[in-house]
Enzyme design. Structure first.
Site, PDB file in Angstrom:
ATOM      1  N   GLY A  41      12.694  65.525  36.564  1.00 17.85           N
ATOM      2  CA  GLY A  41      13.947  65.219  37.254  1.00 17.85           C
ATOM      3  C   GLY A  41      14.274  66.343  38.220  1.00 17.85           C
ATOM      4  O   GLY A  41      13.632  67.403  38.208  1.00 17.85           O
ATOM      5  N   LEU A  42      15.267  66.125  39.039  1.00 17.29           N
ATOM      6  CA  LEU A  42      15.658  67.115  40.031  1.00 17.29           C
ATOM      7  C   LEU A  42      16.225  68.375  39.385  1.00 17.29           C
ATOM      8  O   LEU A  42      16.651  68.354  38.224  1.00 17.29           O
ATOM      9  CB  LEU A  42      16.706  66.520  40.974  1.00 17.29           C
ATOM     10  CG  LEU A  42      16.273  65.331  41.836  1.00 17.29           C
ATOM     11  CD1 LEU A  42      17.483  64.747  42.566  1.00 17.29           C
ATOM     12  CD2 LEU A  42      15.194  65.753  42.835  1.00 17.29           C
ATOM     13  N   SER A  43      16.249  69.446  40.139  1.00 16.28           N
ATOM     14  CA  SER A  43      16.907  70.664  39.680  1.00 16.28           C
ATOM     15  C   SER A  43      18.383  70.355  39.436  1.00 16.28           C
ATOM     16  O   SER A  43      19.040  69.734  40.259  1.00 16.28           O
ATOM     17  CB  SER A  43      16.773  71.763  40.741  1.00 16.28           C
ATOM     18  OG  SER A  43      17.450  72.936  40.346  1.00 16.28           O
ATOM     19  N   GLY A  44      18.897  70.777  38.283  1.00 11.04           N
ATOM     20  CA  GLY A  44      20.292  70.518  37.961  1.00 11.04           C
ATOM     21  C   GLY A  44      20.538  69.181  37.288  1.00 11.04           C
ATOM     22  O   GLY A  44      21.680  68.843  36.971  1.00 11.04           O
ATOM     23  N   SER A  45      19.471  68.420  37.051  1.00 14.00           N
ATOM     24  CA  SER A  45      19.635  67.102  36.427  1.00 14.00           C
ATOM     25  C   SER A  45      19.955  67.199  34.942  1.00 14.00           C
ATOM     26  O   SER A  45      20.537  66.282  34.356  1.00 14.00           O
ATOM     27  CB  SER A  45      18.369  66.256  36.627  1.00 14.00           C
ATOM     28  OG  SER A  45      17.245  66.868  36.007  1.00 14.00           O
ATOM     29  N   GLY A  46      19.570  68.313  34.329  1.00 13.61           N
ATOM     30  CA  GLY A  46      19.833  68.506  32.907  1.00 13.61           C
ATOM     31  C   GLY A  46      18.593  68.497  32.035  1.00 13.61           C
ATOM     32  O   GLY A  46      18.687  68.364  30.810  1.00 13.61           O
ATOM     33  N   LYS A  47      17.428  68.657  32.647  1.00 13.40           N
ATOM     34  CA  LYS A  47      16.171  68.618  31.893  1.00 13.40           C
ATOM     35  C   LYS A  47      16.149  69.632  30.756  1.00 13.40           C
ATOM     36  O   LYS A  47      15.905  69.284  29.597  1.00 13.40           O
ATOM     37  CB  LYS A  47      14.982  68.884  32.834  1.00 13.40           C
ATOM     38  CG  LYS A  47      14.781  67.861  33.920  1.00 13.40           C
ATOM     39  CD  LYS A  47      13.571  68.195  34.775  1.00 13.40           C
ATOM     40  CE  LYS A  47      13.667  69.547  35.453  1.00 13.40           C
ATOM     41  NZ  LYS A  47      14.834  69.658  36.371  1.00 13.40           N
ATOM     42  N   SER A  48      16.377  70.895  31.087  1.00 11.49           N
ATOM     43  CA  SER A  48      16.312  71.950  30.075  1.00 11.49           C
ATOM     44  C   SER A  48      17.395  71.794  29.029  1.00 11.49           C
ATOM     45  O   SER A  48      17.170  72.020  27.835  1.00 11.49           O
ATOM     46  CB  SER A  48      16.425  73.329  30.747  1.00 11.49           C
ATOM     47  OG  SER A  48      15.301  73.583  31.567  1.00 11.49           O
ATOM     48  N   SER A  64       8.305  68.863  38.049  1.00 11.86           N
ATOM     49  CA  SER A  64       7.055  68.113  38.245  1.00 11.86           C
ATOM     50  C   SER A  64       7.261  66.962  39.228  1.00 11.86           C
ATOM     51  O   SER A  64       7.236  65.793  38.847  1.00 11.86           O
ATOM     52  CB  SER A  64       6.489  67.606  36.915  1.00 11.86           C
ATOM     53  OG  SER A  64       7.424  66.872  36.170  1.00 11.86           O
TER      54      SER A  64
END
Length: 206
Positions: A33-40, A107
């Site tokens: 997902g995009l940066s800031g999407s909440g992946k981590s 990714s």
């Protein structure tokens, strides 16, 4: 670089034996997902929930890996491809140990995600699309990266001046702009339970 003198060494303990010992099936949760999407954030919540349930898991976070193993890589298209190649190989080793592994990386390229999937056994690769509108990601901007990218201080920034290939058919589709972190984590763990990666036996032994 591979050489003619490099030979694969077979180990006495198999992948299946390690998984059986843990009473779970190896799986790779590939968050994209995009940066800031909440992946981590979501990946951490899932890992904490898995730990609470007594599962054997590990989280490979994009920023953390770039502090060590991939510290020599930049953010050009070529560097991003190598970044994903390396983490795919590391994740494969973790799966061989019988773990449920999470990788939280942007990714951005579908071809790289497909190559990561091709390294694993059928059904082990679980693409988790953290689907968050770029407007929401930019409003969050937890690291201030969008602001820098808009100002031209960061080049090759995904979603601004570098491409992001949206997953076409992810195994898990999560929307962090409409669900809480806890709800997202429960959705993902629920998938693992429904597909038999986490069994009742493993939970009862916790």
């Amino acid at each position: 670089m591979k050489t003619e003198n490099t030979v694969w060494h077979n180990q006495q303990i198999s992948k299946a034996q390690r998984a059986d010992l843990k009473q779970q099936k190896p799986a790779l949760l590939w968050y994209t997902g995009l940066s800031g999407s909440g992946k981590s954030t979501v990946a951490n919540a899932v890992d904490a929930l898995l730990f609470k349930l007594g599962c054997h898991s590990y989280l490979l976070d994009g920023d953390n890996v770039r502090h060590g193993l991939n510290g020599d890589l930049g953010f050009s298209d070529e560097a991003r491809v190598e970044n994903i190649r390396r983490i795919s190989e590391v994740a494969k080793l973790f799966l061989d140990a019988g773990l449920v592994v999470s990788t939280a990386f942007i990714s951005p390229f579908a071809s790289d995600r497909a190559q990561a999937k091709a390294k694993l056994e059928e059904g082990e690769f679980i693409e988790v699309y953290i689907d968050t509108p770029i407007s929401v990601c930019e409003a969050r901007d937890p690291k201030g990266l969008y602001k820098k990218a808009r100002a031209g201080e960061i080049k090759d920034f995904t979603g601004i001046d570098s491409t992001y290939d949206v997953p076409v058919n992810p195994e898990i589709h999560v929307k962090t702009d409409t669900k809480s972190v806890e709800e997202c984590a429960e959705q993902i763990v629920g998938y693992l339970m429904a597909k038999g990666f986490i069994t009742q036996a493993s939970l009862q032994s916790a």
